[in-house]
Design a protein around this motif. Structure first.
Motif, short mmCIF file in Angstrom:
data_model
loop_
_atom_site.label_atom_id
_atom_site.label_comp_id
_atom_site.label_asym_id
_atom_site.label_seq_id
_atom_site.Cartn_x
_atom_site.Cartn_y
_atom_site.Cartn_z
N ARG A 84 -104.26 -15.66 -46.31
CA ARG A 84 -104.38 -15.01 -47.61
C ARG A 84 -104.46 -16.09 -48.69
O ARG A 84 -103.60 -16.97 -48.75
CB ARG A 84 -103.19 -14.08 -47.86
N ASP A 85 -105.46 -16.01 -49.54
CA ASP A 85 -105.70 -17.03 -50.56
C ASP A 85 -105.54 -16.46 -51.97
O ASP A 85 -105.88 -15.31 -52.23
CB ASP A 85 -107.13 -17.58 -50.43
N PHE A 86 -105.08 -17.32 -52.84
CA PHE A 86 -104.96 -16.97 -54.25
C PHE A 86 -106.34 -16.82 -54.88
O PHE A 86 -107.25 -17.59 -54.58
CB PHE A 86 -104.19 -18.08 -54.96
N ARG A 124 -94.94 -9.90 -59.73
CA ARG A 124 -93.69 -10.64 -59.65
C ARG A 124 -93.09 -10.77 -61.05
O ARG A 124 -93.82 -11.03 -62.02
CB ARG A 124 -93.95 -12.04 -59.08
N TYR A 125 -91.78 -10.61 -61.14
CA TYR A 125 -91.08 -10.89 -62.39
C TYR A 125 -90.99 -12.41 -62.51
O TYR A 125 -90.28 -13.06 -61.76
CB TYR A 125 -89.70 -10.26 -62.40
N GLY A 126 -91.76 -12.95 -63.44
CA GLY A 126 -91.81 -14.40 -63.57
C GLY A 126 -93.24 -14.88 -63.49
O GLY A 126 -94.11 -14.32 -64.14
N ALA A 145 -97.12 -17.70 -58.23
CA ALA A 145 -97.49 -18.99 -57.67
C ALA A 145 -98.77 -18.86 -56.87
O ALA A 145 -98.99 -17.84 -56.20
CB ALA A 145 -96.37 -19.53 -56.78
N THR A 146 -99.60 -19.88 -56.91
CA THR A 146 -100.86 -19.81 -56.17
C THR A 146 -100.64 -19.77 -54.66
O THR A 146 -101.51 -19.35 -53.91
CB THR A 146 -101.76 -21.01 -56.52
N THR A 147 -99.46 -20.16 -54.24
CA THR A 147 -99.14 -20.09 -52.81
C THR A 147 -98.77 -18.68 -52.38
O THR A 147 -98.72 -18.40 -51.19
CB THR A 147 -97.94 -21.00 -52.49
N GLY A 148 -98.51 -17.82 -53.35
CA GLY A 148 -98.06 -16.48 -53.00
C GLY A 148 -96.59 -16.41 -52.66
O GLY A 148 -96.10 -15.36 -52.22
#
Length: 123
Positions: free
Chosen positions: A45-47, A99-101, A104-107
């Protein structure tokens, strides 16, 4: 608790456009960063793209910069991904994430995911 429902996937010819939508349930949507990820068969899975809660900050994968645009309508609790100039390599299942915050590109540390919507681009 946040629930995410994607829509807007489909099949298009290369060079075409699609707009994905992700409707979120729950309160305080403006505090939730949203993102899109994609997964092609046999691949990780990619960003793809992310947007801050206010909508003022966005981030894109290099592979989609200049072609995809992420946006949100906090009044409708919805995030969008406008995809133009689609290529066969964009074919994948696309997932909405929340996401609260910060996304990240990493998921990493993403607690909320949608069920996915398929995008198929024919050459």
């Amino acid at each position: 608790q946040v629930q995410l429902v994607e829509s807007g996937g489909g099949s298009v010819q290369a060079g075409g456009s699609l707009r994905l939508s992700c409707a979120a349930s729950g309160r305080a949507f403006i505090n939730v960063a949203m993102g899109w990820f994609r997964q092609a068969p046999g691949k990780d899975r990619d960003f793809v793209a992310a947007i801050s809660g206010s909508g003022k900050s966005t981030n894109y994968a290099d592979s989609v910069k200049g072609r995809f645009t992420i946006s949100r309508d906090n009044a409708k609790n919805t995030v969008y991904l406008q995809m133009n100039s689609l290529k066969p390599e964009d074919t994948a299942e696309y997932y909405c994430a929340a996401r609260y915050g910060v996304i990240a590109t990493t998921g990493a540390d993403i607690r909320y995911w949608g069920q996915g919507t398929q995008v198929t681009v024919a050459s």
